[in-house]
Design an enzyme around this catalytic site. Structure first.
Site, mmCIF file in Angstrom:
data_model
loop_
_atom_site.group_PDB
_atom_site.id
_atom_site.type_symbol
_atom_site.label_atom_id
_atom_site.label_comp_id
_atom_site.label_asym_id
_atom_site.label_seq_id
_atom_site.Cartn_x
_atom_site.Cartn_y
_atom_site.Cartn_z
ATOM 1 N N HIS A 64 0.864 -1.182 0.000
ATOM 2 C CA HIS A 64 0.000 0.000 0.000
ATOM 3 C C HIS A 64 0.901 1.232 0.000
ATOM 4 O O HIS A 64 1.568 1.509 0.995
ATOM 5 C CB HIS A 64 -0.892 0.017 1.241
ATOM 6 C CG HIS A 64 -1.796 -1.165 1.356
ATOM 7 N ND1 HIS A 64 -3.065 -1.200 0.818
ATOM 8 C CD2 HIS A 64 -1.602 -2.383 1.939
ATOM 9 C CE1 HIS A 64 -3.623 -2.373 1.067
ATOM 10 N NE2 HIS A 64 -2.748 -3.110 1.744
ATOM 11 N N ARG A 66 -0.437 4.272 -0.753
ATOM 12 C CA ARG A 66 -1.334 5.361 -0.303
ATOM 13 C C ARG A 66 -1.444 6.534 -1.273
ATOM 14 O O ARG A 66 -1.842 7.626 -0.867
ATOM 15 C CB ARG A 66 -0.872 5.890 1.052
ATOM 16 C CG ARG A 66 -0.629 4.851 2.130
ATOM 17 C CD ARG A 66 -1.853 4.044 2.455
ATOM 18 N NE ARG A 66 -1.688 3.259 3.679
ATOM 19 C CZ ARG A 66 -2.480 2.265 4.036
ATOM 20 N NH1 ARG A 66 -3.485 1.915 3.251
ATOM 21 N NH2 ARG A 66 -2.284 1.624 5.162
ATOM 22 N N ASP A 153 -8.689 -5.369 -1.859
ATOM 23 C CA ASP A 153 -7.998 -5.586 -0.586
ATOM 24 C C ASP A 153 -8.348 -4.521 0.439
ATOM 25 O O ASP A 153 -8.352 -3.325 0.150
ATOM 26 C CB ASP A 153 -6.493 -5.607 -0.782
ATOM 27 C CG ASP A 153 -5.766 -5.812 0.533
ATOM 28 O OD1 ASP A 153 -6.097 -6.774 1.237
ATOM 29 O OD2 ASP A 153 -4.903 -4.987 0.876
ATOM 30 N N HIS A 180 -9.104 -10.436 0.161
ATOM 31 C CA HIS A 180 -9.001 -10.173 1.598
ATOM 32 C C HIS A 180 -10.125 -10.956 2.270
ATOM 33 O O HIS A 180 -11.302 -10.636 2.092
ATOM 34 C CB HIS A 180 -9.155 -8.674 1.860
ATOM 35 C CG HIS A 180 -9.001 -8.285 3.293
ATOM 36 N ND1 HIS A 180 -8.074 -7.355 3.706
ATOM 37 C CD2 HIS A 180 -9.644 -8.681 4.417
ATOM 38 C CE1 HIS A 180 -8.163 -7.202 5.017
ATOM 39 N NE2 HIS A 180 -9.119 -7.992 5.467
ATOM 40 N N ASP A 306 2.316 -6.829 2.828
ATOM 41 C CA ASP A 306 1.148 -6.014 3.176
ATOM 42 C C ASP A 306 1.600 -4.705 3.809
ATOM 43 O O ASP A 306 1.028 -4.241 4.811
ATOM 44 C CB ASP A 306 0.197 -6.777 4.097
ATOM 45 C CG ASP A 306 -1.146 -6.079 4.291
ATOM 46 O OD1 ASP A 306 -1.449 -5.143 3.515
ATOM 47 O OD2 ASP A 306 -1.894 -6.468 5.211
ATOM 48 N N HIS A 310 0.917 4.109 8.239
ATOM 49 C CA HIS A 310 -0.020 5.012 8.916
ATOM 50 C C HIS A 310 0.797 6.062 9.658
ATOM 51 O O HIS A 310 1.970 5.849 9.984
ATOM 52 C CB HIS A 310 -0.917 4.262 9.902
ATOM 53 C CG HIS A 310 -1.860 3.292 9.261
ATOM 54 N ND1 HIS A 310 -2.895 3.689 8.441
ATOM 55 C CD2 HIS A 310 -1.911 1.929 9.307
ATOM 56 C CE1 HIS A 310 -3.547 2.617 8.017
ATOM 57 N NE2 HIS A 310 -2.977 1.547 8.523
#
Length: 424
Positions: A64, A66, A153, A180, A306, A310
């Site tokens: 990810h 983002r 996902d 997922h 994965d 954050h």
């Protein structure tokens, strides 16, 4: 031209594991030869790999970055730098950006930015429009625009009839669907296993049943439709057994496991708090042992990070409110060596198969191998060097492994014959 001199060449495609020199020219491997047979003066750069392993550049089918829309967490360029530092030369981004990658315009943006990074940044597109699980995206058009495959996902697809329709279309187009697998109807607080630890915390978390139920459903639909399906970030021992059965029955089902799921258990939540919160959650030691067994017997084909950045502020929220996920690109190889190779679960060649060759096979990519004429995508690492996790290239720092001592350190990452990372 680059000469990589005297490294331990590990090629999971052929099982080769021996000392050799590698000659890189024009973005490909020109030759692999016995050590010391080539004059160093013929090269623009000579890398002394006497104490290093030379392996295919790592391939991560689940990251990810983002971008677009959530770049305060990560963007394509910072994510690519983290990938290169971790030894990855190819990554496949997930579609849960803002806007979602369910249209050609957003897909083309991700791919165009990826081309500027120095590594291969691919992207999946969404299975369903708006991640709503009701209407298929234009899969044929998105493939033509460069989509690597399809996934929602982060959002499980709950409608079995819709999933069957998606698999039928994916089978027709000969593409990959990645799922997922968490049935939301069984979950109260996601990101934490429902078990002894959640009971101690007074939280009803996410039981393994939530994963097992959808894995069982989708394995059987894959068997019926013939679709190529990737069971993402598998965490439950029972789910491993169901994938094993599906493979035995002839389903084209693949499975991936993250380093954090084979390295940690639910107990980590007590130590690391929200830094050990992820979907699916860390489970029991029994589950962890079954994941490792699945890696050993081939039930689990791939290790995928994965990588889920954050912000510090988001992870500082209370356990039930903080977002799930951790970063993983910069620690993946070391966790594989520390937790799988050093204890004797996998050989180094087997680890490379899970981290480069098999991920490349899933998406039919021309990488994951070391031989004359193959792309000059390589990672050079010291399998014995110990180091302390710190100083990420990622924009994010949300990892439970900060401060931990791991074994195995990336020294060089080379993509298309160019050094894109060097440990200094």
């Amino acid at each position: 031209m680059i000469l990589i001199r005297g490294g331990r060449v590990v090629d999971p495609a052929t099982g080769r594991d021996e000392r050799a020199d590698l000659i890189l020219e024009g973005g490909v491997i020109r030759e692999i030869c016995a050590p010391g047979q080539t004059a160093e003066t013929d090269f623009d750069q000579v890398i002394d790999a006497q104490n290093l392993v030379a392996a295919p550049g790592l391939v991560d089918v689940h990251v990810h970055f983002r971008d677009p829309g959530l770049t305060y967490k990560e963007d394509i360029h910072s994510g690519a730098r983290a990938a290169a530092k971790g030894g990855f030369t190819t990554v496949v981004c997930m579609a849960n950006t803002k806007p979602i990658v369910d249209n050609e315009e957003t897909l083309r943006y991700v791919l165009a930015e990826g081309k500027k990074t120095g590594i291969h940044v691919l992207s999946c597109a969404a299975v369903s429009k708006g991640f709503e699980g009701r209407e298929l995206t234009d899969m044929e058009g998105l493939l033509a625009a460069g989509a690597a495959g399809f996934t929602d996902d982060g959002i499980p697809l709950m409608d079995g009839v819709f999933v069957k329709k998606a698999m039928e279309e994916a089978a027709r187009l000969d593409t990959v669907l990645s799922f997922h697998e968490e049935d939301k109807s069984f979950i109260v607080n996601n990101g934490i296993n429902h078990g002894a630890v959640s009971d101690r915390l007074g939280i009803y978390g996410s039981p393994a049943l939530a994963e097992d139920a959808l894995v069982a459903r989708d394995c059987m639909i894959a068997l019926e439709t013939g679709a190529k399906v990737d069971i993402q970030h598998i965490s439950s021992g029972h789910a491993v057994r169901m994938v094993r059965l599906a493979k035995d029955l002839g389903a084209n089902v693949w499975a991936e496991v993250t380093p954090h799921h084979f390295a940690l258990t639910e107990e980590a939540v007590l130590k690391y708090g929200t830094l050990a919160k992820m979907n699916p959650p860390l489970r029991t030691e029994t589950d962890r042992a079954m994941l490792i067994e699945g890696l050993k017997d081939g039930t689990i084909d791939m290790i995928a990070t994965d990588h889920a950045p954050h912000s510090v502020e988001e992870k500082a929220r209370p356990l039930t409110e903080a977002p799930s996920g951790i970063i993983g690109l910069e620690t993946a190889l070391a966790l594989g060596i520390t937790c799988l190779v050093k204890p004797g679960h996998l050989s180094l060649c087997e680890l490379m198969k899970k981290m480069s060759f098999n991920p490349a096979r899933l998406y039919k990519l021309d990488c994951g191998r070391l031989e004359a004429g193959a792309p000059a995508d390589l990672v050079l690492f010291d399998e014995n060097e110990e180091w302390t996790v710190a100083d990420f290239a990622s924009r994010a720092v949300n990892s439970p492994f900060v401060g931990e001592r791991l074994t195995g350190r990336v020294k060089y990452t080379i993509c298309e014959g160019k050094v894109v990372y060097q440990d200094r």
